[in-house]
Every structure is written in C-alpha cells, then in structure tokens.
Design a protein around this motif. Structure first.
Motif, PDB file in Angstrom:
ATOM      1  N   GLU A   1       7.751  -0.140 -10.355  1.00  0.00           N
ATOM      2  CA  GLU A   1       9.159   0.127 -10.027  1.00  0.00           C
ATOM      3  C   GLU A   1       9.343   0.210  -8.517  1.00  0.00           C
ATOM      4  O   GLU A   1       8.529   0.783  -7.799  1.00  0.00           O
ATOM      5  CB  GLU A   1       9.592   1.448 -10.676  1.00  0.00           C
ATOM      6  N   GLY A   2      10.443  -0.372  -8.065  1.00  0.00           N
ATOM      7  CA  GLY A   2      10.738  -0.390  -6.630  1.00  0.00           C
ATOM      8  C   GLY A   2      10.393  -1.722  -5.996  1.00  0.00           C
ATOM      9  O   GLY A   2      10.671  -1.924  -4.805  1.00  0.00           O
ATOM     10  N   THR A   3       9.802  -2.605  -6.781  1.00  0.00           N
ATOM     11  CA  THR A   3       9.495  -3.944  -6.262  1.00  0.00           C
ATOM     12  C   THR A   3      10.292  -4.984  -7.057  1.00  0.00           C
ATOM     13  O   THR A   3      10.858  -4.690  -8.113  1.00  0.00           O
ATOM     14  CB  THR A   3       7.996  -4.252  -6.383  1.00  0.00           C
ATOM     15  N   SER A   4      10.310  -6.182  -6.551  1.00  0.00           N
ATOM     16  CA  SER A   4      11.054  -7.261  -7.185  1.00  0.00           C
ATOM     17  C   SER A   4      10.396  -7.691  -8.500  1.00  0.00           C
ATOM     18  O   SER A   4       9.190  -7.528  -8.693  1.00  0.00           O
ATOM     19  CB  SER A   4      11.113  -8.456  -6.232  1.00  0.00           C
ATOM     20  N   TRP A   5      11.246  -8.239  -9.402  1.00  0.00           N
ATOM     21  CA  TRP A   5      10.729  -8.785 -10.652  1.00  0.00           C
ATOM     22  C   TRP A   5      10.355 -10.259 -10.498  1.00  0.00           C
ATOM     23  O   TRP A   5       9.950 -10.911 -11.470  1.00  0.00           O
ATOM     24  CB  TRP A   5      11.745  -8.626 -11.774  1.00  0.00           C
ATOM     25  N   ASP A   6      10.405 -10.733  -9.279  1.00  0.00           N
ATOM     26  CA  ASP A   6      10.047 -12.123  -9.005  1.00  0.00           C
ATOM     27  C   ASP A   6       8.545 -12.189  -8.712  1.00  0.00           C
ATOM     28  O   ASP A   6       8.074 -11.616  -7.738  1.00  0.00           O
ATOM     29  CB  ASP A   6      10.847 -12.628  -7.810  1.00  0.00           C
ATOM     30  N   ILE A   7       7.795 -12.905  -9.562  1.00  0.00           N
ATOM     31  CA  ILE A   7       6.347 -12.978  -9.404  1.00  0.00           C
ATOM     32  C   ILE A   7       5.932 -13.628  -8.096  1.00  0.00           C
ATOM     33  O   ILE A   7       4.834 -13.401  -7.590  1.00  0.00           O
ATOM     34  CB  ILE A   7       5.699 -13.738 -10.591  1.00  0.00           C
TER      35      ILE A   7
ATOM     36  N   ALA B   1      -5.568  -4.034 -11.561  1.00  0.00           N
ATOM     37  CA  ALA B   1      -6.977  -3.851 -11.191  1.00  0.00           C
ATOM     38  C   ALA B   1      -7.384  -2.384 -11.280  1.00  0.00           C
ATOM     39  O   ALA B   1      -8.507  -2.058 -11.695  1.00  0.00           O
ATOM     40  CB  ALA B   1      -7.213  -4.371  -9.777  1.00  0.00           C
ATOM     41  N   ALA B   2      -6.459  -1.465 -10.865  1.00  0.00           N
ATOM     42  CA  ALA B   2      -6.771  -0.042 -10.953  1.00  0.00           C
ATOM     43  C   ALA B   2      -6.950   0.385 -12.404  1.00  0.00           C
ATOM     44  O   ALA B   2      -7.811   1.216 -12.729  1.00  0.00           O
ATOM     45  CB  ALA B   2      -5.652   0.768 -10.300  1.00  0.00           C
ATOM     46  N   ASP B   3      -6.151  -0.209 -13.324  1.00  0.00           N
ATOM     47  CA  ASP B   3      -6.249   0.135 -14.736  1.00  0.00           C
ATOM     48  C   ASP B   3      -7.538  -0.419 -15.350  1.00  0.00           C
ATOM     49  O   ASP B   3      -8.189   0.234 -16.168  1.00  0.00           O
ATOM     50  CB  ASP B   3      -5.028  -0.418 -15.469  1.00  0.00           C
ATOM     51  N   LYS B   4      -7.948  -1.627 -14.942  1.00  0.00           N
ATOM     52  CA  LYS B   4      -9.101  -2.286 -15.553  1.00  0.00           C
ATOM     53  C   LYS B   4     -10.420  -1.997 -14.830  1.00  0.00           C
ATOM     54  O   LYS B   4     -11.477  -1.905 -15.473  1.00  0.00           O
ATOM     55  CB  LYS B   4      -8.879  -3.799 -15.582  1.00  0.00           C
TER      56      LYS B   4
ATOM     57  N   ALA C   1       5.705  -7.736  -4.457  1.00  0.00           N
ATOM     58  CA  ALA C   1       5.672  -7.470  -5.895  1.00  0.00           C
ATOM     59  C   ALA C   1       4.391  -8.018  -6.513  1.00  0.00           C
ATOM     60  O   ALA C   1       3.789  -7.378  -7.397  1.00  0.00           O
ATOM     61  CB  ALA C   1       6.902  -8.099  -6.558  1.00  0.00           C
ATOM     62  N   ASN C   2       3.930  -9.187  -6.042  1.00  0.00           N
ATOM     63  CA  ASN C   2       2.718  -9.813  -6.572  1.00  0.00           C
ATOM     64  C   ASN C   2       1.485  -8.955  -6.274  1.00  0.00           C
ATOM     65  O   ASN C   2       0.678  -8.685  -7.161  1.00  0.00           O
ATOM     66  CB  ASN C   2       2.558 -11.207  -5.964  1.00  0.00           C
ATOM     67  N   ILE C   3       1.371  -8.488  -5.011  1.00  0.00           N
ATOM     68  CA  ILE C   3       0.222  -7.660  -4.629  1.00  0.00           C
ATOM     69  C   ILE C   3       0.240  -6.335  -5.395  1.00  0.00           C
ATOM     70  O   ILE C   3      -0.784  -5.879  -5.923  1.00  0.00           O
ATOM     71  CB  ILE C   3       0.231  -7.376  -3.111  1.00  0.00           C
ATOM     72  N   THR C   4       1.404  -5.713  -5.496  1.00  0.00           N
ATOM     73  CA  THR C   4       1.507  -4.384  -6.099  1.00  0.00           C
ATOM     74  C   THR C   4       1.170  -4.431  -7.585  1.00  0.00           C
ATOM     75  O   THR C   4       0.419  -3.574  -8.095  1.00  0.00           O
ATOM     76  CB  THR C   4       2.919  -3.812  -5.888  1.00  0.00           C
ATOM     77  N   ALA C   5       1.727  -5.401  -8.311  1.00  0.00           N
ATOM     78  CA  ALA C   5       1.434  -5.507  -9.745  1.00  0.00           C
ATOM     79  C   ALA C   5      -0.044  -5.820  -9.972  1.00  0.00           C
ATOM     80  O   ALA C   5      -0.679  -5.267 -10.885  1.00  0.00           O
ATOM     81  CB  ALA C   5       2.314  -6.589 -10.377  1.00  0.00           C
TER      82      ALA C   5
ATOM     83  N   LEU D   1       0.823  -1.209   0.000  1.00  0.00           N
ATOM     84  CA  LEU D   1       0.000   0.000   0.000  1.00  0.00           C
ATOM     85  C   LEU D   1       0.862   1.267   0.000  1.00  0.00           C
ATOM     86  O   LEU D   1       0.551   2.241  -0.690  1.00  0.00           O
ATOM     87  CB  LEU D   1      -0.935  -0.002   1.221  1.00  0.00           C
ATOM     88  N   ASP D   2       1.941   1.261   0.766  1.00  0.00           N
ATOM     89  CA  ASP D   2       2.837   2.430   0.790  1.00  0.00           C
ATOM     90  C   ASP D   2       3.425   2.698  -0.589  1.00  0.00           C
ATOM     91  O   ASP D   2       3.533   3.859  -1.030  1.00  0.00           O
ATOM     92  CB  ASP D   2       3.957   2.224   1.809  1.00  0.00           C
ATOM     93  N   ILE D   3       3.790   1.637  -1.304  1.00  0.00           N
ATOM     94  CA  ILE D   3       4.353   1.796  -2.642  1.00  0.00           C
ATOM     95  C   ILE D   3       3.288   2.286  -3.619  1.00  0.00           C
ATOM     96  O   ILE D   3       3.522   3.215  -4.417  1.00  0.00           O
ATOM     97  CB  ILE D   3       4.958   0.463  -3.132  1.00  0.00           C
ATOM     98  N   LEU D   4       2.089   1.699  -3.548  1.00  0.00           N
ATOM     99  CA  LEU D   4       1.005   2.075  -4.441  1.00  0.00           C
ATOM    100  C   LEU D   4       0.608   3.534  -4.246  1.00  0.00           C
ATOM    101  O   LEU D   4       0.425   4.285  -5.222  1.00  0.00           O
ATOM    102  CB  LEU D   4      -0.210   1.172  -4.212  1.00  0.00           C
ATOM    103  N   HIS D   5       0.477   3.951  -2.995  1.00  0.00           N
ATOM    104  CA  HIS D   5       0.070   5.334  -2.719  1.00  0.00           C
ATOM    105  C   HIS D   5       1.150   6.320  -3.158  1.00  0.00           C
ATOM    106  O   HIS D   5       0.841   7.431  -3.599  1.00  0.00           O
ATOM    107  CB  HIS D   5      -0.241   5.500  -1.233  1.00  0.00           C
ATOM    108  N   ALA D   6       2.434   5.921  -3.029  1.00  0.00           N
ATOM    109  CA  ALA D   6       3.521   6.792  -3.489  1.00  0.00           C
ATOM    110  C   ALA D   6       3.468   6.977  -5.008  1.00  0.00           C
ATOM    111  O   ALA D   6       3.873   8.021  -5.531  1.00  0.00           O
ATOM    112  CB  ALA D   6       4.870   6.216  -3.079  1.00  0.00           C
ATOM    113  N   LYS D   7       2.940   5.984  -5.725  1.00  0.00           N
ATOM    114  CA  LYS D   7       2.826   6.049  -7.189  1.00  0.00           C
ATOM    115  C   LYS D   7       1.470   6.589  -7.638  1.00  0.00           C
ATOM    116  O   LYS D   7       1.231   6.763  -8.840  1.00  0.00           O
ATOM    117  CB  LYS D   7       3.023   4.654  -7.786  1.00  0.00           C
TER     118      LYS D   7
END
Length: 233
Positions: free
Chosen positions: A199-205, A219-222, A210-214, A139-145
């Motif tokens: 950006e700022g999260t791992s590329w490991d699914i 979901a926000a886009d769709k 990283a999984n929650i953020t992506a 959530l902190d990463i999402l809100h920062a973006k």
C-alpha cells in the motif's frame, strides 16, 4: 359763697375739701399737658407716622403678605425638589461605582486552552528519478511497513535481473511460456506483484518503486529478505 350744686351743699366739710382737691388736681393736669404739648418740637411731632386705618389699605397689605408667603413657599419647594434630585443622583452614582468595583473584583475565568496544534506534516521527501532514487524511496516505504531490506541487497539483485532497466521483460523463460512473463527491475510476474503489492505504491507493475517494493515484500516472505536472494527467485 354758696354753691349752686344741690349735692354739694349736702356734703360734709371733709368731703367738700376732697372734692376741691380733686378739681384742682384735674386742672393742674390739663395745664401740664398743655405746657408739655407746647414745648414739644415740630420734628418730634412729624417723627411719628400716621397709621392707616382704612379697610382698603388693610386688605392690600394682607394680599401682599400672602403673595410673599406663596412665593417663598414655591421657592422653598423648588429648592427642596432640586436637593432631593441631586441626592438621588448622588446615590445612584455611588451605587453604580460600587457595582463597578464589585464587578472588577470578580475572578476572571481562565481562558479556554487552545487545542494543541497538530504537528506539521513532514515535507515530502524528494527522490531522484533514477535507480538510486527508486531504491531509496522503496526502502523508506519498506521500513515504514516493517519489511527488511538493504540498499546493497536491492541494487545487487536489480543489476542481475534487469541491469537497471525498468522496462525489461523476459519473454523466453517458463513464465513467458505460461503467459505471465517476468517484468521490470526485479523481473516479477503479474500474479506475484498483485499478491505482494505494498500500500502506498502504484498498481502499475512497470512503476520502478512499486516493482522493487512488491519484489522485496515477496522475498522477505519467502527468503527472509531480498539480501538473502542471490539468484532467480
């Protein structure tokens, strides 16, 4: 008596008396000088010092006088030199003091302003290594973006999709049949994860954050937000 002096007989009577008077006066003078000289005391005679008239004594006196004059001139020259030196030193000291006072009166340059210190980087926030910590970090990463999402909306969808298991995988649905099974806490497939990676999260699914953020970014886009998702998406 007739005089034996031939000239005397030729004088007039008046002249003869005058000559006699002069002779008597001269004799009286001699007698007076003798009497005066006889009555002078011996002490007065010795009080007058004799004058040295020899050439040798006169030369020595002149040399002594010349030596005294030379010595006096040398002493005076030395005294004049010392006075001149002292005066020069006094002037130099006075000039130095004036220069020092002038220097002291010069305006001081303002000290260069120090560059503003950079604000200290905020201490890295610690998150618990569990579902609560993963959601909060995401959530902190999402809100920062600027990506909308809420704790409740994320947790609700996580529990429906994987029951909170970060290693969950769906190997039976259509995605699995197509070779891209859904993975992780919010069951996202690899192509979607890569397309909506934040950006700022791992590329490991399989990484929980990283999984929650992506997934929330997708979901926000769709759907406007993960909060609006209530079923498979």
């Amino acid at each position: 008596m007739r005089s034996t002096h031939s000239g005397y007989t030729g004088l007039s009577k008046v002249h003869k008396f005058s000559a006699a008077g002069l002779t008597a006066a001269a004799a009286a003078t001699v007698v007076f000088a003798a009497v005066s000289g006889g009555t002078a005391s011996a002490a007065e005679a010795h009080a007058v010092k004799p004058v040295a008239w020899s050439a040798g004594s006169f030369g020595e006196t002149q040399q002594d006088e010349l030596a005294k004059q030379v010595d006096a001139a040398a002493k005076q020259a030395k005294a004049d030199a010392a006075a001149k030196k002292a005066d020069a030193a006094a002037k130099a000291k006075a000039e130095q003091e004036r220069a020092s006072r002038s220097e002291a009166r010069k305006p001081m340059k303002p000290a260069a302003a120090k560059p503003a210190a950079k604000p200290a980087a905020p201490a890295k926030k610690a998150y618990a290594d569990n579902l609560d910590g993963w959601i909060r970090q995401s959530l902190d990463i999402l809100h920062a973006k600027g990506v909308p999402a809420s704790y409740e909306g994320i947790k609700r969808n996580v529990m429906r999709e994987s029951t909170g298991n970060p290693h969950a995988i769906n190997d039976w649905d259509v995605n699995a049949v197509n070779g891209v099974p859904s993975k992780g806490l919010l069951q996202i497939i690899d192509p979607t994860f890569k397309a909506y990676h934040v950006e700022g999260t791992s590329w490991d699914i399989w990484d929980p954050v990283a999984n929650i953020t992506a997934s929330c970014n997708y979901a926000a886009d769709k759907y406007g937000s993960m909060d609006n998702v209530n079923s498979a998406y």
